[in-house]
Write a protein that holds these residues in place. Structure first.
Motif, short mmCIF file in Angstrom:
data_model
loop_
_atom_site.label_atom_id
_atom_site.label_comp_id
_atom_site.label_asym_id
_atom_site.label_seq_id
_atom_site.Cartn_x
_atom_site.Cartn_y
_atom_site.Cartn_z
N GLY A 278 0.83 -1.20 0.00
CA GLY A 278 0.00 0.00 0.00
C GLY A 278 0.86 1.25 0.00
O GLY A 278 2.10 1.18 0.03
N SER A 279 0.21 2.39 -0.03
CA SER A 279 0.93 3.66 -0.06
C SER A 279 0.06 4.73 0.58
O SER A 279 -1.13 4.56 0.76
CB SER A 279 1.27 4.06 -1.50
N PHE A 280 0.71 5.85 0.93
CA PHE A 280 -0.04 6.98 1.47
C PHE A 280 0.53 8.28 0.92
O PHE A 280 1.66 8.33 0.42
CB PHE A 280 -0.01 6.99 3.00
N ALA A 281 -0.28 9.33 1.03
CA ALA A 281 0.15 10.66 0.61
C ALA A 281 -0.45 11.69 1.55
O ALA A 281 -1.55 11.50 2.08
CB ALA A 281 -0.30 10.94 -0.82
N LEU A 282 0.30 12.75 1.80
CA LEU A 282 -0.21 13.86 2.60
C LEU A 282 -1.05 14.77 1.70
O LEU A 282 -0.70 15.01 0.55
CB LEU A 282 0.94 14.65 3.21
N THR A 283 -2.15 15.27 2.26
CA THR A 283 -3.03 16.15 1.49
C THR A 283 -3.53 17.25 2.42
O THR A 283 -3.67 17.03 3.63
CB THR A 283 -4.21 15.36 0.90
N PRO A 284 -3.76 18.45 1.90
CA PRO A 284 -4.24 19.53 2.76
C PRO A 284 -5.56 19.18 3.43
O PRO A 284 -6.40 18.47 2.86
CB PRO A 284 -4.41 20.71 1.79
N PHE A 285 -5.74 19.67 4.64
CA PHE A 285 -6.98 19.47 5.37
C PHE A 285 -8.15 20.09 4.60
O PHE A 285 -8.08 21.27 4.22
CB PHE A 285 -6.92 20.16 6.74
N PRO A 286 -9.25 19.37 4.38
CA PRO A 286 -10.47 20.03 3.90
C PRO A 286 -10.91 21.05 4.95
O PRO A 286 -10.77 20.82 6.16
CB PRO A 286 -11.47 18.88 3.79
N ALA A 287 -11.44 22.17 4.49
CA ALA A 287 -11.79 23.25 5.41
C ALA A 287 -12.78 22.81 6.48
O ALA A 287 -12.65 23.18 7.66
CB ALA A 287 -12.35 24.44 4.62
N ASP A 288 -13.76 21.97 6.10
CA ASP A 288 -14.78 21.57 7.08
C ASP A 288 -14.20 20.68 8.17
O ASP A 288 -14.66 20.70 9.31
CB ASP A 288 -15.96 20.87 6.38
N ARG A 289 -13.17 19.91 7.84
CA ARG A 289 -12.55 19.05 8.84
C ARG A 289 -11.52 19.80 9.68
O ARG A 289 -11.37 19.54 10.87
CB ARG A 289 -11.89 17.84 8.17
N LYS A 290 -10.80 20.71 9.06
CA LYS A 290 -9.77 21.46 9.78
C LYS A 290 -10.38 22.26 10.93
O LYS A 290 -9.80 22.37 12.02
CB LYS A 290 -9.02 22.39 8.82
N ARG A 291 -11.57 22.80 10.69
CA ARG A 291 -12.20 23.65 11.70
C ARG A 291 -12.53 22.90 12.98
O ARG A 291 -12.63 23.50 14.05
CB ARG A 291 -13.48 24.29 11.12
N ILE A 292 -12.74 21.58 12.86
CA ILE A 292 -13.14 20.81 14.04
C ILE A 292 -12.09 19.78 14.47
O ILE A 292 -12.33 18.97 15.35
CB ILE A 292 -14.49 20.11 13.81
N ASP A 293 -10.92 19.83 13.85
CA ASP A 293 -9.86 18.89 14.24
C ASP A 293 -9.34 19.25 15.63
O ASP A 293 -9.19 20.43 15.97
CB ASP A 293 -8.71 18.94 13.23
N ILE A 294 -9.05 18.22 16.44
CA ILE A 294 -8.65 18.48 17.83
C ILE A 294 -7.15 18.36 18.05
O ILE A 294 -6.68 18.47 19.18
CB ILE A 294 -9.39 17.53 18.80
#
Length: 335
Positions: A278-294
């Motif tokens: 498998g693989s992964f990649a970093l991606t910018p936070f979606p605005a709706d998720r960033k606002r409520i990330d803890i």
């Protein structure tokens, strides 16, 4: 550390147990465990597609459990269903943080008002029952210190956290004022067989299992250095059984937590290793998720460890392996 109590393993023999949300992830795993302990199990679930109920979760139990397809928002139905039940595992809820921000009224109905309806049904129709409520670490919001213990300020970062907090406090008030036997567990990231992996509504790690098994790249929001702790489902079920069986837990609130906090990049690497690719990649936070990330979060579970002897027994690598194997065998029933 006190000796781990074992009488909770015999306590449930012959007990009548109601599980709200019983076709969901945690509820169905409790049902499997309880039947092995000799309990009589009634499952109540709305089977609303967005909320995680899946009939396949009780495959093999059809002749051993009673299943009532009902919505906990139905007050009159609840008053009938709670009658005669010795223990109620109250797991029904709306768990998506983003959905709670899009449709806060539905979240309010399910996570707050419906909890009040259940407690009223018990107060009037079965005041001797014990109610175990599944709360969440989300009510703490962004941590002021780590690990987070039960004395940490409560400052929910989203509508879901606010309504789950209200639901929890209704349970505590009904214990303090009316003498109902209630207890709350503040769960952290729970994972394992039978979890929702169709999407990221229940938890991101479920979505990661699906992506890996389907050969897709994992998307990690932000820098991937956010730290989380995890509990394998079997450990969570044991905690729920312990607090249900022991009177010392009445009126109490307990954190659960894991012994192996890990950042998301390292979690992705471990899951890829367990999967065999498998693989992964970093991606910018979606605005709706960033606002409520803890941000970073891991819990302090010393209270439940000192009072009841609970601690997580399944390590992260072992739990991920068991979960991956389960979904590899049953993927078609969960996507």
């Amino acid at each position: 550390m006190p000796t781990v109590p074992t009488d909770h393993l015999t306590f449930f023999n012959g007990k009548r147990v109601l599980i709200t949300g019983g076709l969901g992830f945690i509820g169905s795993n409790i049902a499997h465990r309880l039947l092995g302990l000799g309990a009589e199990v009634l499952i109540v679930d709305s089977l609303i597609p967005e909320y995680g109920g899946n009939v396949f979760n009780v495959t093999g139990l059809e002749d051993q459990v009673r299943i009532n397809i009902a919505d906990i928002r139905d007050e009159h139905g609840l008053r009938y269903l709670v009658q005669g039940q010795d223990i109620i595992f109250n797991l029904a809820g709306q768990v998506s943080h983003t959905d709670s921000m899009i449709d806060p009224y539905t979240d309010l109905e399910i996570n707050a008002r419906s909890q009040l309806s259940l407690l009223e049904a018990c107060r009037h129709g079965n005041p001797a029952t014990k109610v175990v409520f599944a709360s969440t670490r989300q009510i703490y919001g962004r941590p002021e210190y780590l690990p987070v213990d039960e004395r940490h300020p409560l400052q929910p970062a989203d509508v879901n956290g606010i309504n789950k907090l209200a639901g929890e406090w209704y349970h505590m008030v009904y214990h303090d004022v009316y003498g109902l036997r209630t207890v709350s567990l503040r769960l952290t990231n729970t994972y394992g067989p039978r979890m929702r992996i169709r999407d990221a509504r229940q938890t991101f790690i479920g979505w990661w299992f699906r992506q890996l098994l389907e050969g897709r790249e994992l998307q990690i929001f932000g820098d991937g250095l956010q730290v989380r702790d995890f509990n394998y489902i079997d450990d969570v079920v044991e905690a729920l059984l312990m607090v249900a069986a022991h009177d010392v837990a009445d009126g109490q609130i307990y954190n659960l937590g894991g012994d192996e906090p890990i950042n998301l990049i390292n979690l992705a690497r471990l899951m890829i290793e367990v999967n065999g690719g498998g693989s992964f990649a970093l991606t910018p936070f979606p605005a709706d998720r960033k606002r409520i990330d803890i941000g970073d979060f891991y819990g302090d579970y010393r209270k439940i460890r000192s009072k009841l002897g609970w601690r997580p027994l399944v390590g992260l690598r072992d739990g991920l392996t068991r979960t991956m194997d389960y979904f590899r065998d049953h993927l078609e029933h969960y996507v």
